[in-house]
Write a protein that holds these residues in place. Structure first.
Motif, PDB file in Angstrom:
ATOM      1  N   ARG A  46      88.200   9.645  33.620  1.00  0.00           N
ATOM      2  CA  ARG A  46      87.953  10.924  34.281  1.00  0.00           C
ATOM      3  C   ARG A  46      89.264  11.634  34.594  1.00  0.00           C
ATOM      4  O   ARG A  46      89.380  12.854  34.427  1.00  0.00           O
ATOM      5  CB  ARG A  46      87.149  10.686  35.568  1.00  0.00           C
ATOM      6  N   ASP A  51      87.795  15.505  33.922  1.00  0.00           N
ATOM      7  CA  ASP A  51      86.374  15.828  33.832  1.00  0.00           C
ATOM      8  C   ASP A  51      85.588  14.612  34.313  1.00  0.00           C
ATOM      9  O   ASP A  51      85.969  13.469  34.018  1.00  0.00           O
ATOM     10  CB  ASP A  51      85.996  16.154  32.380  1.00  0.00           C
ATOM     11  N   ILE A  55      77.660  12.535  35.244  1.00  0.00           N
ATOM     12  CA  ILE A  55      77.272  13.073  36.545  1.00  0.00           C
ATOM     13  C   ILE A  55      75.831  12.696  36.825  1.00  0.00           C
ATOM     14  O   ILE A  55      75.040  12.481  35.904  1.00  0.00           O
ATOM     15  CB  ILE A  55      77.446  14.604  36.608  1.00  0.00           C
ATOM     16  N   ARG A  57      72.110  13.405  37.899  1.00  0.00           N
ATOM     17  CA  ARG A  57      71.177  14.532  37.934  1.00  0.00           C
ATOM     18  C   ARG A  57      69.752  13.986  37.918  1.00  0.00           C
ATOM     19  O   ARG A  57      69.405  13.189  37.043  1.00  0.00           O
ATOM     20  CB  ARG A  57      71.406  15.449  36.725  1.00  0.00           C
ATOM     21  N   THR A  64      78.449  15.201  30.814  1.00  0.00           N
ATOM     22  CA  THR A  64      78.929  16.565  31.000  1.00  0.00           C
ATOM     23  C   THR A  64      79.118  17.221  29.626  1.00  0.00           C
ATOM     24  O   THR A  64      79.055  16.555  28.581  1.00  0.00           O
ATOM     25  CB  THR A  64      80.262  16.579  31.742  1.00  0.00           C
ATOM     26  N   ALA A  65      79.386  18.512  29.630  1.00  0.00           N
ATOM     27  CA  ALA A  65      79.630  19.218  28.368  1.00  0.00           C
ATOM     28  C   ALA A  65      80.840  18.630  27.651  1.00  0.00           C
ATOM     29  O   ALA A  65      80.838  18.482  26.423  1.00  0.00           O
ATOM     30  CB  ALA A  65      79.828  20.710  28.639  1.00  0.00           C
ATOM     31  N   ARG A  66      81.885  18.277  28.395  1.00  0.00           N
ATOM     32  CA  ARG A  66      83.066  17.668  27.782  1.00  0.00           C
ATOM     33  C   ARG A  66      82.713  16.330  27.152  1.00  0.00           C
ATOM     34  O   ARG A  66      83.173  16.004  26.049  1.00  0.00           O
ATOM     35  CB  ARG A  66      84.161  17.485  28.844  1.00  0.00           C
TER      36      ARG A  66
END
Length: 301
Positions: A46, A51, A55, A57, A64-66
């Motif tokens: 990270r 990033d 995550i 949810r 993540t998008a990355r």
């Protein structure tokens, strides 16, 4: 990506496991590492990528998008490295590898005994981890690098998936002798009027039998849908249920003297049982050895 080039190989492998499993503990099990070690590695990753990568949810971890952007380049890089190292160093008698396969208990009963005998004699350092999933999930897991090999029926696959036919198979119907005529099987109308058992990983699956019926504008009543090939025959005794299944799934009938096989009363095309893998594995000599072993074990003696 330049970011991947600046990380050592062990961290790349850990990142791949984390992105595939989306769970620190499962990634640790996959890597044969402790959970704190993988948690520490995730913290370093990270920081490196600036990033969070994973995550929480709705109660679960997501990328993540990355992380999504990293997943395919990382998979390609590790796949190419595995192919390079595998091609250079594989010797069955001394190799140490663990392969992840997905297959039903139907394939496990037909192929796994002979395959394990072959592995224990020729390549005792090869380990197998077996899972079971729908054909759609197996293809997804092959694409994501979560599986090395999948066995099943694959009428439609992505261009990146290679297929090899293992054997040709046909269908038979089974039912209790008590609900069948003294001789022969059932007419189509009688067959359709009876409740049926469907073998599928999902109860709403549209398998080869359903497709053949739909092509004729017909539909059967599914009284029981289950994913367990080994249990499907056993549930027929003492009921009015009918099971239509791949013929090799039935096995010897000596333990089912109250049941009888008969031909389905409409045409069901034969199908090819296949093994599937991602084309990134083509250059991996160990993977090629495993595919050849599976193929040889699927052939008639």
């Amino acid at each position: 990506m330049d970011e991947l080039r600046r990380i050592d190989l062990n961290m790349l492998v850990t990142l791949h496991a984390l992105l595939a499993e989306k769970h620190v503990t499962r990634a640790a099990v996959r890597l044969h590492k402790s959970q704190p070690a993988v948690s520490h590695a995730l913290a370093l990753l990270r920081a490196h990528f600036d990033d969070p990568l994973l995550i929480r949810r709705n109660g679960s971890m997501v990328l993540t998008a990355r992380a999504h952007a990293l997943a395919q380049p990382l998979q390609d890089a590790l796949g190419n490295l595995n192919a390079l190292l595998g091609a250079a160093s594989f010797e069955p008698a001394t190799a140490k590898r663990r392969f992840r396969l997905s297959l039903s208990d139907y394939a496990a009963r037909i192929l796994l005994p002979a395959l394990m005998q072959k592995i224990r004699v020729e390549a005792p350092g090869i380990d197998l981890a077996i899972s079971q999933a729908s054909r759609e999930m197996m293809i997804s897991q092959l694409l994501d690098g979560e599986l090395d090999l999948a066995l099943g029926i694959f009428p439609e696959v992505a261009p990146a998936i290679a297929l090899q036919d293992l054997f040709s198979e046909g269908f038979v119907s089974l039912a209790s002798k008590k609900v069948l005529p003294a001789q022969g099987g059932l007419s189509l109308s009688d067959w359709l009027s009876r409740p049926h058992v469907m073998l599928a990983m999902r109860p709403d699956a549209n398998d080869e039998i359903e497709k053949a019926l739909a092509a004729r504008g017909l539909k059967r009543h599914i009284a029981l849908a289950l994913p367990h090939w080994s249990a499907a025959v056993d549930v027929l005794a003492g009921t009015d249920l009918i099971l239509t299944v791949a013929s090799r799934a039935v096995g010897p009938m000596r333990n089912h003297t109250d049941l009888r096989q008969f031909e389905p009363p409409f045409e069901l095309p034969r199908f090819a049982y296949q093994q599937a893998w991602h084309i990134r594995k083509e250059g991996d000599a160990a993977h090629r050895w495993l595919r050849e072993a599976v193929f040889s074990c699927a052939q008639p003696n």
